[in-house]
Design a protein around this motif. Structure first.
Motif, mmCIF file in Angstrom:
data_model
loop_
_atom_site.group_PDB
_atom_site.id
_atom_site.type_symbol
_atom_site.label_atom_id
_atom_site.label_comp_id
_atom_site.label_asym_id
_atom_site.label_seq_id
_atom_site.Cartn_x
_atom_site.Cartn_y
_atom_site.Cartn_z
ATOM 1 N N UNK A 114 0.974 -1.211 0.186
ATOM 2 C CA UNK A 114 -0.150 0.082 0.139
ATOM 3 C C UNK A 114 0.658 1.206 0.138
ATOM 4 N N UNK A 115 1.995 1.121 0.672
ATOM 5 C CA UNK A 115 2.860 2.288 0.867
ATOM 6 C C UNK A 115 3.647 2.958 -0.452
ATOM 7 N N UNK A 116 3.925 1.615 -1.204
ATOM 8 C CA UNK A 116 4.467 1.657 -2.580
ATOM 9 C C UNK A 116 3.514 2.246 -3.532
ATOM 10 N N UNK A 117 2.411 1.893 -3.526
ATOM 11 C CA UNK A 117 1.291 2.235 -4.505
ATOM 12 C C UNK A 117 0.971 3.640 -4.212
ATOM 13 N N UNK A 118 1.253 4.130 -2.921
ATOM 14 C CA UNK A 118 0.544 5.557 -2.520
ATOM 15 C C UNK A 118 1.697 6.593 -3.021
ATOM 16 N N UNK A 119 3.011 6.228 -3.224
ATOM 17 C CA UNK A 119 3.999 7.193 -3.558
ATOM 18 C C UNK A 119 4.811 7.243 -2.329
ATOM 19 N N UNK A 120 4.753 6.745 -1.120
ATOM 20 C CA UNK A 120 5.554 7.016 -0.178
ATOM 21 C C UNK A 120 6.831 6.417 -0.243
ATOM 22 N N UNK A 171 7.885 4.480 -3.551
ATOM 23 C CA UNK A 171 8.274 4.740 -5.112
ATOM 24 C C UNK A 171 7.908 6.051 -5.414
ATOM 25 N N UNK A 172 8.423 6.437 -6.515
ATOM 26 C CA UNK A 172 8.132 7.800 -7.420
ATOM 27 C C UNK A 172 6.695 7.940 -7.939
ATOM 28 N N UNK A 173 6.176 9.032 -8.073
ATOM 29 C CA UNK A 173 4.981 8.956 -8.894
ATOM 30 C C UNK A 173 5.030 8.326 -10.209
ATOM 31 N N UNK A 174 6.115 8.530 -10.892
ATOM 32 C CA UNK A 174 6.186 7.854 -12.181
ATOM 33 C C UNK A 174 6.471 6.528 -12.192
ATOM 34 N N UNK A 175 6.864 5.900 -11.209
ATOM 35 C CA UNK A 175 7.132 4.627 -10.966
ATOM 36 C C UNK A 175 5.761 3.869 -10.625
ATOM 37 N N UNK A 176 4.943 4.628 -9.678
ATOM 38 C CA UNK A 176 3.709 4.222 -9.272
ATOM 39 C C UNK A 176 2.839 4.089 -10.396
ATOM 40 N N UNK A 177 2.905 5.069 -11.401
ATOM 41 C CA UNK A 177 1.986 5.311 -12.625
ATOM 42 C C UNK A 177 2.097 4.008 -13.450
ATOM 43 N N UNK A 178 3.362 3.662 -13.538
ATOM 44 C CA UNK A 178 4.004 2.514 -14.616
ATOM 45 C C UNK A 178 3.376 1.321 -13.970
ATOM 46 N N UNK A 179 3.570 0.886 -12.720
ATOM 47 C CA UNK A 179 3.154 -0.461 -12.194
ATOM 48 C C UNK A 179 1.819 -0.737 -11.899
ATOM 49 N N UNK A 180 0.881 0.410 -11.691
ATOM 50 C CA UNK A 180 -0.639 0.461 -11.666
ATOM 51 C C UNK A 180 -1.350 0.683 -12.622
ATOM 52 N N UNK A 181 -0.776 1.258 -13.844
ATOM 53 C CA UNK A 181 -1.575 1.688 -15.102
ATOM 54 C C UNK A 181 -0.912 1.691 -16.350
ATOM 55 N N UNK A 182 -0.073 2.486 -16.444
ATOM 56 C CA UNK A 182 0.548 2.726 -17.774
ATOM 57 C C UNK A 182 1.389 1.472 -18.284
ATOM 58 N N UNK A 239 15.007 6.701 -11.371
ATOM 59 C CA UNK A 239 13.548 6.871 -12.016
ATOM 60 C C UNK A 239 12.607 6.359 -10.837
ATOM 61 N N UNK A 240 12.626 5.116 -10.429
ATOM 62 C CA UNK A 240 11.702 4.485 -9.388
ATOM 63 C C UNK A 240 11.798 5.051 -8.176
ATOM 64 N N UNK A 241 12.808 5.854 -7.732
ATOM 65 C CA UNK A 241 12.742 6.585 -6.160
ATOM 66 C C UNK A 241 12.244 8.157 -6.244
ATOM 67 N N UNK A 242 12.922 8.612 -7.320
ATOM 68 C CA UNK A 242 12.549 10.188 -7.369
ATOM 69 C C UNK A 242 11.895 10.521 -8.549
ATOM 70 N N UNK A 243 11.007 11.666 -8.466
ATOM 71 C CA UNK A 243 10.478 12.440 -9.615
ATOM 72 C C UNK A 243 11.161 13.490 -10.315
#
Length: 279
Positions: A10-16, A18-29, A135-139
């Motif tokens: 849940x923390x990974x998916x919330x962006x706490x 991973x970066x927002x760009x990483x979350x967007x990839x693993x959850x959608x794009x 890429x996955x830790x920072x925006x």
């Protein structure tokens, strides 16, 4: 009751984490080729076991010429155990390599805990690993604390693809009381962190090298542990570049790996150790 593993997901998916760009990839794009790739993996053509299976012509797989490759590589006894998994694309990496690296790093780093295969990512060099980590830790626009003087390659490693900047932790060349020149302390980390925050920057990680490049300094166990506690306190990622771990020439000298510290307060999501064979 929610398990710790579910909390971490849940923390990974919330962006706490991973970066927002990483979350967007693993959850959608997802990449448009992903579904076809998975379909191919689930039903690969085999002349005996699966004659109606899929032959993927969209990737650089060597299935159709594997017999030729195997014969050529086996010549002169170069490598007799070649199988399909050694010449094809596997996003998780070849397990043989992960197992070998796990044993090697565990031995030389004197790892306090077993290094599991699933915790190892194999790429073509530490530079590539840093690119991907950023890429996955920072925006874009985020910053990473790095003590200076530093390995100049970090400037490009962070900025070119990921647009991440360095928040320098300036070390003094003056010799302090009971301290060597260019000595990194938690107080200096705290000063640089607060300065970055004051200037409106978002700091996501601390990146150190041990043994240090270019100074050659080997951080002591208590120093590494203090850096970890600093990262824990500020919810930062701790990234330790240990590519020179086995390159020690001083008599009686021995590098201390971050992996050897069993009191490490960080969870695995915030703890990253880099190693490469080029040194």
């Amino acid at each position: 009751m929610i398990s710790r593993e579910e909390e971490k997901r849940s923390e990974r998916a919330s962006g706490k984490v991973l970066s927002r760009r990483a979350v967007s990839y693993v959850t959608g794009a997802k990449l448009s080729t992903d579904s076809k790739y998975v379909e191919w993996l689930d039903s690969k053509y085999d002349p005996i076991e699966n004659r109606h299976g899929v032959i993927h012509l969209g990737i650089a797989a060597n299935d159709l010429v594997f017999d030729v490759i195997k014969e050529r590589i086996s010549e002169n006894g170069f490598f007799d155990g070649l199988t399909q998994k050694h010449v094809n694309v596997y996003f998780g990496g070849v397990s043989d390599i992960s197992d070998a690296l796990s044993a090697f790093v565990s031995k030389h780093a004197k790892s306090a805990k077993p290094i599991k295969r699933e915790n190892i990512v194999v790429m073509n060099g530490v530079t590539t690993v840093i690119h991907c980590l950023m890429q996955v830790l920072c925006d874009e626009g985020d910053a990473v604390l790095i003590p200076t003087p530093l390995y100049l390659g970090f400037v490009d490693d962070l900025s070119i693809r990921s647009n991440v900047s360095i928040a320098p932790v300036h070390l003094s060349s003056e010799k302090g009381a009971n301290e060597k020149p260019f000595h990194l302390t938690v107080d200096l980390l705290e000063q640089s962190f607060q300065e970055a925050i004051k200037n409106g920057r978002t700091v996501k990680a601390l990146l150190i090298t041990t043994p240090h490049n270019p100074l050659g300094y080997i951080y002591r166990r208590e120093e590494l542990l203090s850096f970890m506690h600093f990262c824990k306190r500020h919810q930062l990622h701790f990234v330790s570049d240990e590519i020179y771990l086995t390159t020690i020439f001083g008599e009686g000298e021995e590098a201390v790996s971050s992996l050897s510290i069993d009191e490490n307060p960080l969870d695995t999501d915030h703890f990253h150790v880099l190693y490469g064979i080029s040194k």
